[in-house]
Write an enzyme that holds these catalytic residues in place. Structure first.
Site, short mmCIF file in Angstrom:
data_model
loop_
_atom_site.label_atom_id
_atom_site.label_comp_id
_atom_site.label_asym_id
_atom_site.label_seq_id
_atom_site.Cartn_x
_atom_site.Cartn_y
_atom_site.Cartn_z
N ARG A 163 8.60 3.44 -4.19
CA ARG A 163 8.21 2.71 -5.41
C ARG A 163 6.80 2.12 -5.27
O ARG A 163 5.97 2.24 -6.15
CB ARG A 163 9.22 1.60 -5.71
CG ARG A 163 10.36 1.98 -6.64
CD ARG A 163 11.11 3.24 -6.22
NE ARG A 163 12.23 3.54 -7.09
CZ ARG A 163 13.49 3.14 -6.85
NH1 ARG A 163 13.80 2.49 -5.73
NH2 ARG A 163 14.44 3.43 -7.71
N ASP A 192 11.70 9.09 -4.47
CA ASP A 192 12.39 8.56 -5.67
C ASP A 192 11.63 9.06 -6.90
O ASP A 192 10.66 9.80 -6.77
CB ASP A 192 12.48 7.02 -5.62
CG ASP A 192 13.73 6.52 -6.33
OD1 ASP A 192 13.90 6.83 -7.53
OD2 ASP A 192 14.55 5.85 -5.71
N HIS A 240 17.36 10.45 -8.96
CA HIS A 240 16.15 9.82 -8.42
C HIS A 240 15.14 10.89 -7.97
O HIS A 240 14.50 10.75 -6.93
CB HIS A 240 16.49 8.89 -7.24
CG HIS A 240 17.26 7.67 -7.67
ND1 HIS A 240 16.64 6.53 -8.14
CD2 HIS A 240 18.58 7.42 -7.74
CE1 HIS A 240 17.55 5.62 -8.45
NE2 HIS A 240 18.75 6.14 -8.23
N CYS A 272 19.23 20.51 -10.71
CA CYS A 272 20.30 21.36 -11.24
C CYS A 272 21.17 21.85 -10.08
O CYS A 272 20.67 22.43 -9.12
CB CYS A 272 19.69 22.53 -11.99
SG CYS A 272 20.94 23.59 -12.72
N GLU A 304 23.61 6.81 -8.37
CA GLU A 304 23.13 6.68 -9.76
C GLU A 304 22.75 8.01 -10.41
O GLU A 304 21.67 8.15 -10.97
CB GLU A 304 21.94 5.71 -9.81
CG GLU A 304 22.31 4.33 -9.34
CD GLU A 304 21.16 3.35 -9.39
OE1 GLU A 304 21.37 2.25 -9.94
OE2 GLU A 304 20.07 3.65 -8.89
C1 ACM Z 1 20.94 1.72 -5.14
O1 ACM Z 1 20.70 0.51 -5.23
N1 ACM Z 1 20.59 2.56 -6.11
C2 ACM Z 1 21.61 2.28 -3.97
ZN ZN Z 2 22.04 22.29 -14.21
#
Ligand code: ACM
Ligand code: ZN
Length: 526
Positions: A163, A192, A240, A272, A304
């Site tokens: 980040r 990320d 991510h 994918c 996520e």
């Molecule tokens: C996380 O905080 N996305 C592991």
């Molecule tokens: Zn796909």
């Protein structure tokens, strides 16, 4: 009269108080017996350091710098086993981090089965001297015997240069502080949506403008290892991944065909699962990650994933789902990760994943348990660690604890405090709250055996530089260090509160930007 008060002050503040030497210990050792009799006088013309193993040369240097920094004395290294200060590898001792430190009037002995254990003995000595101000000024060490080993074998912090990039010199600076508090692992979140920070020689287009070269990373791994910190790389998949998809748009799901990726602004896309090109790219990536990092582990993220808006809407993924006989797109996580796990196995590496219980938040993501048994999981979602502990116990996975409510160090430490923007509608994690963390959750012993330890995370969205990172880390990093090292029976908030001041001021002397927790002095300030 003035002199009288001065004398009284000196007498009072330097009266030999038996436990003054415990006043800066951090984390608190698990077994301390105060000694009797006269102190050890560190007279540089009579005292030398002996080591019984060539792997202790870094430890000997460290010890020399402790004597120099704390007492202003230069102590030489000697070949004589009769030297007053001895660092001894003792292969009979149990536990690779277990050390014994003994001071009596004749000298100082630190022993352990490994150079890591002896390094921890030296770190403890450094804090004994830091706390025992008057004795240290008089170049004396109070007699004591400490026989100490950690509660948990894994004690980590995590940095997120994806980040906000953190130059190698800053990461080294961070490791220097970690080692003092007996942290033994640093997870580096290298990829990320906002960036890819590792050079991949076979695919140079992957790395963002600011990134680590492989040479830098190898040097960093070596630097950390000398300080007994293992670096665990994290390459986050299948979510991510906007930075990868910006370089290789063909790896997106068909549902994202029309999306133009703007790195830093595009989120929630996935690789994918049905595209062979994905596996070709990651096979190259994993080979180089495995070569650069010496850790047995590679963290693969797994957190996520927005399956609803990617795999569930992708022509190729839904076809694959049917072909493979799965009922739900979330089940594609099984073949997806099996492919990546097999790449790790080829290089003798084991996988770590964030433990996802996000079917609670995203009902489509109900792939979850059972994860393969040899995958280590990290618990992180706010309030869900007890469930993660139960499930990993049931299914036989080892677990690292980084619960949002105690260990997410990017959350503010007090209402109104930094960071400047509220990333997740973050709840405040005060120092006191952080200190309340018992990684064993008061469970019976049998239900804790699969717990490897703790990790504090410094997610980097608002961590624009190393000063912000250290400000968010300390003093809460002391609390987590103690949660990982010290048995509950030796942990106590009032004691911790008093021990943190000398450590905070010592960090400040080293140029570490820290937060002074004024609210713990005057409690109604909140
Ligand atoms: C996380 O905080 N996305 C592991
Ligand atoms: Zn796909």
């Amino acid at each position: 009269m003035k002199h009288f008060f001065f004398l009284l002050f000196v007498l009072f503040s330097c009266s030999v108080e038996a436990r003054q030497n415990e006043s800066a210990l951090m984390p608190m050792p698990n077994n301390i017996v105060q000694g009797q009799g006269a102190s050890f006088v560190v007279n540089p013309s009579k005292v030398a350091i002996y080591v019984n193993d060539s792997q202790l040369s870094f430890a000997a240097e460290k010890l020399q710098s402790v004597f120099l920094d704390r007492m202003g004395v230069e102590i030489q290294v000697s070949e004589s086993s009769k030297s007053a200060v001895r660092l001894l590898i003792d292969s009979q001792m149990e536990g690779k981090e277990h050390y014994v430190l003994e001071v009596d009037k004749k000298g100082l002995l630190i022993k352990g089965a490994t150079r890591q254990a002896i390094f921890y003995g030296i770190m403890t000595l450094d804090q004994l001297l830091l706390g025992d101000v008057c004795q240290t000024q008089a170049k004396k060490i109070t007699p004591v015997k400490i026989d100490d080993a950690p509660r948990f074998p894994f004690r980590a912090l995590m940095l997120d240069p994806a980040r906000h990039f953190l130059p190698v010199k800053d990461v080294k600076f961070y490791i220097d502080q970690m080692a003092r508090y007996k942290y033994n692992a640093l997870q580096l979140h290298l990829t990320d949506d906002q960036g890819w920070r590792m050079e991949i020689k076979k695919r140079p287009e992957l790395a963002s403008k600011e990134h680590y070269t492989q040479e830098e990373l190898k040097d960093l791994v070596e630097y950390a290892a000398l300080r007994n910190v293992e670096i665990i790389p994290e390459i986050d998949v299948p979510g991510h991944t906007a930075s990868v998809l910006s370089v290789y748009p063909e790896l997106k799901c068909t549902s994202a065909d029309s999306i133009e990726i703007e790195v830093g602004k595009t989120f929630n896309l996935m690789l994918c699962a049905a595209d062979e090109k994905v596996y070709a790219v990651y096979s190259d990536v994993i080979a180089e990650v495995a070569d650069v990092f010496t850790s047995d582990y590679i963290h693969l993220g797994g957190d996520e994933s927005h399956i609803d808006s990617n795999w569930a809407k992708c022509k190729d993924c839904t076809e694959m789902m049917k072909r493979e006989g799965y009922q739900k797109p979330s089940q594609l996580m099984i073949p997806f990760f099996n492919r990546i796990f097999s790449m790790l196995k080829q290089h003798d590496k084991k996988a770590v994943l964030w433990c996802e219980l996000d079917n609670i938040y995203y009902p489509a993501n109900d792939y979850l348990f059972p994860y393969p048994k040899d995958v280590v999981l990290v618990s992180w979602r706010y309030g869900l660690t007890p469930t993660c502990i139960d499930l990993t116990h049931k299914y036989g996975n080892q677990l690292i604890l980084a619960p949002g409510e105690y260990a997410y160090l990017d959350y503010p430490q007090l209402k109104g405090d930094l960071p400047e923007f509220d990333n997740w509608g973050m709840p405040v994690t005060t120092l006191e709250k952080c200190y309340q963390f018992d990684p064993g959750y008061q469970l019976e012993n049998e239900k804790q055996q699969h717990l490897l330890g703790v990790m504090g995370t410094l997610w980097g969205e608002a961590m624009k530089d190393i000063n912000r990172v250290t400000y968010m880390t300390y003093p809460r990093g002391f609390a987590l260090a103690e949660a990982g090292w010290t048995q509950m029976e030796h942990r106590e908030w009032e004691s911790f509160k008093s021990r943190l001041y000398p450590n905070l001021s010592d960090l400040m002397k080293e140029g570490v930007f820290v937060r002074v927790p004024f609210e713990i002095v005057k409690r109604d300030i909140r």
